[in-house]
Design a protein around this motif. Structure first.
Motif, mmCIF file in Angstrom:
data_model
loop_
_atom_site.group_PDB
_atom_site.id
_atom_site.type_symbol
_atom_site.label_atom_id
_atom_site.label_comp_id
_atom_site.label_asym_id
_atom_site.label_seq_id
_atom_site.Cartn_x
_atom_site.Cartn_y
_atom_site.Cartn_z
ATOM 1 N N HIS A 266 0.743 -1.243 0.145
ATOM 2 C CA HIS A 266 -0.001 -0.147 0.053
ATOM 3 C C HIS A 266 0.926 1.071 -0.120
ATOM 4 C CE1 HIS A 266 -3.941 -2.034 2.040
ATOM 5 N NE2 HIS A 266 -3.677 -2.206 0.551
ATOM 6 N N SER A 267 1.738 1.398 0.849
ATOM 7 C CA SER A 267 2.813 2.520 0.997
ATOM 8 C C SER A 267 3.382 2.475 -0.243
ATOM 9 C CB SER A 267 3.605 2.353 2.430
ATOM 10 O OG SER A 267 2.787 2.424 3.303
ATOM 11 N N ILE A 268 4.299 1.602 -0.807
ATOM 12 C CA ILE A 268 5.101 1.608 -1.809
ATOM 13 C C ILE A 268 4.205 2.123 -3.211
ATOM 14 C CG2 ILE A 268 6.313 0.246 -3.604
ATOM 15 C CD1 ILE A 268 7.003 -1.664 -1.180
ATOM 16 N N LEU A 291 15.971 -3.817 9.195
ATOM 17 C CA LEU A 291 16.300 -2.441 8.177
ATOM 18 C C LEU A 291 16.594 -2.732 6.930
ATOM 19 C CD1 LEU A 291 16.200 0.608 8.831
ATOM 20 C CD2 LEU A 291 18.509 0.152 9.453
ATOM 21 N N ASP A 292 17.427 -4.139 6.733
ATOM 22 C CA ASP A 292 17.909 -4.261 5.406
ATOM 23 C C ASP A 292 16.904 -4.363 4.518
ATOM 24 O OD1 ASP A 292 20.568 -4.144 6.385
ATOM 25 O OD2 ASP A 292 20.808 -6.544 6.878
ATOM 26 N N LYS A 293 15.803 -5.323 4.930
ATOM 27 C CA LYS A 293 14.652 -5.613 4.186
ATOM 28 C C LYS A 293 13.809 -4.156 3.707
ATOM 29 C CE LYS A 293 10.459 -7.297 2.947
ATOM 30 N NZ LYS A 293 10.368 -8.260 1.422
ATOM 31 N N ILE A 294 13.769 -3.204 4.436
ATOM 32 C CA ILE A 294 13.108 -1.963 4.272
ATOM 33 C C ILE A 294 14.045 -1.134 3.210
ATOM 34 C CG2 ILE A 294 12.531 0.388 5.137
ATOM 35 C CD1 ILE A 294 11.633 -1.402 7.608
ATOM 36 N N GLN A 295 15.361 -1.111 3.339
ATOM 37 C CA GLN A 295 16.274 -0.436 2.651
ATOM 38 C C GLN A 295 16.164 -1.164 1.405
ATOM 39 O OE1 GLN A 295 19.796 -0.514 5.056
ATOM 40 N NE2 GLN A 295 19.533 1.467 5.506
ATOM 41 N N SER A 296 16.063 -2.447 1.049
ATOM 42 C CA SER A 296 15.954 -2.978 0.012
ATOM 43 C C SER A 296 14.759 -2.650 -0.903
ATOM 44 C CB SER A 296 15.938 -4.481 -0.033
ATOM 45 O OG SER A 296 15.731 -5.191 -1.200
ATOM 46 N N GLN A 297 13.410 -2.652 -0.119
ATOM 47 C CA GLN A 297 12.466 -2.030 -0.720
ATOM 48 C C GLN A 297 12.569 -0.606 -1.199
ATOM 49 O OE1 GLN A 297 10.077 -3.118 2.765
ATOM 50 N NE2 GLN A 297 8.828 -4.479 1.102
ATOM 51 N N ILE A 298 13.169 0.133 -0.680
ATOM 52 C CA ILE A 298 13.353 1.576 -0.902
ATOM 53 C C ILE A 298 14.177 1.717 -2.083
ATOM 54 C CG2 ILE A 298 14.533 3.859 -0.202
ATOM 55 C CD1 ILE A 298 13.556 3.187 2.650
ATOM 56 N N LYS A 299 15.301 0.891 -1.925
ATOM 57 C CA LYS A 299 15.985 0.910 -3.417
ATOM 58 C C LYS A 299 15.488 0.375 -4.620
ATOM 59 C CE LYS A 299 19.801 2.848 -1.269
ATOM 60 N NZ LYS A 299 20.186 4.143 -1.769
ATOM 61 N N LEU A 303 12.344 4.808 -4.272
ATOM 62 C CA LEU A 303 11.718 5.571 -3.461
ATOM 63 C C LEU A 303 12.519 6.719 -2.929
ATOM 64 C CD1 LEU A 303 9.405 3.377 -1.331
ATOM 65 C CD2 LEU A 303 9.080 4.258 -3.355
ATOM 66 N N ASP A 304 14.067 6.607 -2.626
ATOM 67 C CA ASP A 304 14.913 7.525 -2.300
ATOM 68 C C ASP A 304 15.222 8.363 -3.304
ATOM 69 O OD1 ASP A 304 16.193 5.375 -3.618
ATOM 70 O OD2 ASP A 304 17.914 5.363 -2.704
ATOM 71 N N LYS A 305 15.011 8.121 -4.526
ATOM 72 C CA LYS A 305 15.169 9.071 -5.715
ATOM 73 C C LYS A 305 14.010 10.249 -5.795
ATOM 74 C CE LYS A 305 18.950 6.971 -7.047
ATOM 75 N NZ LYS A 305 20.312 7.295 -6.970
ATOM 76 N N LYS A 306 12.823 9.751 -5.256
ATOM 77 C CA LYS A 306 11.778 10.739 -5.436
ATOM 78 C C LYS A 306 11.324 11.401 -4.333
ATOM 79 C CE LYS A 306 6.626 10.337 -6.847
ATOM 80 N NZ LYS A 306 5.667 9.660 -7.085
ATOM 81 N N HIS A 307 11.577 10.817 -3.117
ATOM 82 C CA HIS A 307 11.281 11.567 -1.916
ATOM 83 C C HIS A 307 12.531 11.737 -0.740
ATOM 84 C CE1 HIS A 307 7.180 10.849 -2.968
ATOM 85 N NE2 HIS A 307 7.402 9.484 -2.917
ATOM 86 N N ASN A 308 12.448 12.326 0.328
ATOM 87 C CA ASN A 308 13.150 12.624 1.243
ATOM 88 C C ASN A 308 12.830 11.551 2.386
ATOM 89 O OD1 ASN A 308 15.214 13.925 3.141
ATOM 90 N ND2 ASN A 308 13.603 15.124 4.190
#
Length: 364
Positions: A266-268, A291-299, A303-308
């Motif tokens: 939902h959030s993604i 945290l590894d799971k979350i950072q992997s989802q972000i990359k 999401l890190d390219k679009k948001h802060n």
């Protein structure tokens, strides 16, 4: 489309100004029901009531209660003075409210004269169960700041259904409530999210705003088929009006469904595909594997390219809840069973203090 039954009130378990928790006898079977006295009048033991039994017959988890349609022993009128805006429009339950925008409102000119939110922080969640942990952490550290809750119409429409709101207001932790769209029953009524944000800023002088739907959420397991998708357009509205948009990600490591593990799909979906502006997304510094799971989802989803995205240390959520004697539950799970979910909302409050509040930044 609506299943109706007639029942007799056996007992009244709990009553408040906006909600009666009652037990009804339906053909010899005692079942739970809710009555909204501001809509359907007062009820007494022995009264015969018409009930909407649809949700229970569908075995729905969220909203799985009977609701009183009418009290056959007291067909009273509760029409109040003032207001011309209808909610639940063109249904048998349409209600009249005194909306801040309408021309007869004492607030009309303030709505018309609005210029900018001046970077007012606005925290946007998706589930109603995010509210309590955010409020506890925010108010514990900002007891003198004014916090306004805006409830959307993404789930429950009467704010009276929320025991969370009732508790938080009684403890003085939410200063004012606003209901928008077809949601109703807030301290202030607004037609949409834009005028609600203006009301929070210009009329209520809020230091911070929290926005989410009421109890319940509709979901289908499809990419776009959930009411929490409203988070995207709301964040866009905050930015459009000159506010500071802060998004709470839905995070869990207890949900059995893969699509809700780590950062929920939902959030993604909202962060990647729906919201059009850059927003601030605080994330708790969880244990390494999580945290590894979350950072992997972000990359993976860029999401890190679009948001802060900001990682925040926060080990205070349970302490903040206990400080006010608050209990939390989401999807049937309490804090101990799904702490990452509740920490995500609490962390948004700590983000406000660490990053947004210059006067407090060195304290954390």
């Amino acid at each position: 489309m609506i299943s109706k039954r007639i029942g007799v009130i056996e007992s009244i378990v709990d009553q408040s100004e906006g909600l009666d928790d009652i037990r009804v006898n339906i053909n010899g079977d005692i079942q739970r029901a809710y009555n909204y006295p501001k809509m359907t009048g007062t009820v007494n033991i022995g009264d015969e009531v018409v009930l909407n039994t649809t949700a229970v017959e569908l075995s729905l988890g969220t909203g799985g209660y009977h609701f009183v349609i009418a009290n056959l022993n007291s067909l009273e009128s509760n029409l109040t003075q003032g207001g011309h805006i209808m909610k639940l429009r063109y249904t048998p339950f349409q209600v009249k409210v005194d909306s801040v925008e309408e021309q007869e409102s004492v607030y009309h000119e303030k709505i018309e004269g609005f210029k900018n939110l001046n970077n007012m922080p606005v925290v946007v969640g998706t589930l109603h169960s995010m509210l309590t942990s955010f409020v506890a952490s925010y108010k514990k550290n900002n007891p003198n700041k004014k916090l306004v809750y805006i409830m959307t119409d993404g789930a429950a429409l009467p704010i009276y259904l929320s025991k969370n709101v009732d508790t938080l207001k009684s403890k003085g932790l939410i200063d004012n409530t606003i209901t928008i769209g077809n949601a109703f029953g807030g301290d202030y009524e607004c037609i949409n999210i834009y005028t609600a944000l203006i009301t929070a800023k210009e009329i209520l002088k809020a230091d911070c705003v929290f926005i989410s739907m009421g109890p319940g959420i509709a979901g289908t397991g499809t990419k776009y088929g959930f009411t929490g998708i409203e988070q995207g357009p709301i964040l866009d509205a905050v930015k459009k009006l000159g506010g500071n948009p802060i998004a709470i990600p839905r995070i869990s490591f207890s949900d059995k469904r893969d699509r809700h593990t780590g950062i929920s799909h939902h959030s993604i979906t909202v962060f990647k595909d729906i919201v059009n502006v850059e927003v601030n997304i605080p994330i708790t510094n969880y244990e390494c594997d999580k945290l590894d799971k979350i950072q992997s989802q972000i990359k993976t989803n860029k999401l890190d390219k679009k948001h802060n995205i900001i990682f925040i240390d926060n080990k205070n959520t349970k302490e903040d809840l206990d400080y006010y004697g608050l209990k939390v539950r989401s999807m049937g799970r309490n804090y101990e069973q799904d702490k990452e979910f509740f920490e995500a909302a609490s962390t948004a409050a700590y983000y406000l203090m660490e990053v947004c509040d210059d006067s407090r930044r060195n304290d954390y």
